[in-house]
Design a protein around this motif. Structure first.
Motif, PDB file in Angstrom:
ATOM      1  N   CYS A  20       0.826  -1.209   0.000  1.00 54.59           N
ATOM      2  CA  CYS A  20       0.000   0.000   0.000  1.00 54.59           C
ATOM      3  C   CYS A  20       0.859   1.259   0.000  1.00 54.59           C
ATOM      4  O   CYS A  20       0.459   2.288  -0.541  1.00 54.59           O
ATOM      5  CB  CYS A  20      -0.953  -0.017   1.197  1.00 54.59           C
ATOM      6  N   THR A  30      -6.511   2.906  -2.600  1.00 49.47           N
ATOM      7  CA  THR A  30      -6.609   1.468  -2.384  1.00 49.47           C
ATOM      8  C   THR A  30      -7.564   0.880  -3.418  1.00 49.47           C
ATOM      9  O   THR A  30      -8.576   1.467  -3.760  1.00 49.47           O
ATOM     10  CB  THR A  30      -7.135   1.164  -0.965  1.00 49.47           C
ATOM     11  N   HIS A  34      -5.981  -4.593  -2.845  1.00 50.77           N
ATOM     12  CA  HIS A  34      -5.501  -4.195  -1.521  1.00 50.77           C
ATOM     13  C   HIS A  34      -6.464  -4.665  -0.436  1.00 50.77           C
ATOM     14  O   HIS A  34      -6.033  -5.083   0.642  1.00 50.77           O
ATOM     15  CB  HIS A  34      -5.347  -2.675  -1.450  1.00 50.77           C
ATOM     16  N   SER A  87      -9.870   4.173   4.466  1.00 53.08           N
ATOM     17  CA  SER A  87      -9.394   4.322   3.092  1.00 53.08           C
ATOM     18  C   SER A  87     -10.552   4.335   2.090  1.00 53.08           C
ATOM     19  O   SER A  87     -10.405   4.864   0.989  1.00 53.08           O
ATOM     20  CB  SER A  87      -8.395   3.227   2.735  1.00 53.08           C
ATOM     21  N   SER A  96      -4.379   4.931   0.752  1.00 49.47           N
ATOM     22  CA  SER A  96      -3.351   3.885   0.684  1.00 49.47           C
ATOM     23  C   SER A  96      -2.310   4.073   1.781  1.00 49.47           C
ATOM     24  O   SER A  96      -1.842   3.098   2.385  1.00 49.47           O
ATOM     25  CB  SER A  96      -2.661   3.903  -0.678  1.00 49.47           C
TER      26      SER A  96
END
Length: 119
Positions: A20, A30, A34, A87, A96
């Motif tokens: 990330c 993200t 992720h 996020s 991220s």
């Protein structure tokens, strides 16, 4: 506690942090992949939570106190999902970076859990 599980969880958290962090460096939010990585790390933390509670139920005691140990277990379980939700609200590179920071925090919490248990 299971030392192998602690090490695997910490390494997975650091890998998630690097992944990330790389996305944040490339100015990306993200993405779905992720979140899959976050789910894997969260699953490892959940397994560790269950193992820790089972060991406490069997009568084993951490060196530095049960309350502190359970608090760290719950914090390590909640760390990455909380950052994942944050996020989602911040769909920029900072989302991220938040997840990357949570991976580093989780790795530190794992080291502390090892110390609390008596490692």
């Amino acid at each position: 506690m299971l030392d192998v599980l602690t090490v695997v969880t910490a390494v997975a958290a650091l890998l998630l942090a690097a992944w990330c962090g790389w996305a944040a460096y490339r100015d990306q939010p993200t993405k779905d992949w992720h979140f899959i990585g976050m789910a894997v790390v969260t699953l490892l933390a959940l397994v560790q939570l269950v193992v820790g509670i089972v060991q406490l139920a069997r009568g084993e005691k951490p060196e530095q106190g049960t309350t502190v140990f359970v608090a760290y277990l719950l914090g390590s379980f909640a760390c990455v999902p909380a950052a994942g939700f944050l996020s989602l609200g911040e769909r920029t590179r900072w989302g991220s970076l938040t997840v990357a920071a949570s991976g580093v925090v989780l790795a530190v919490l794992e080291v502390r859990l090892f110390d609390i248990w008596g490692g």
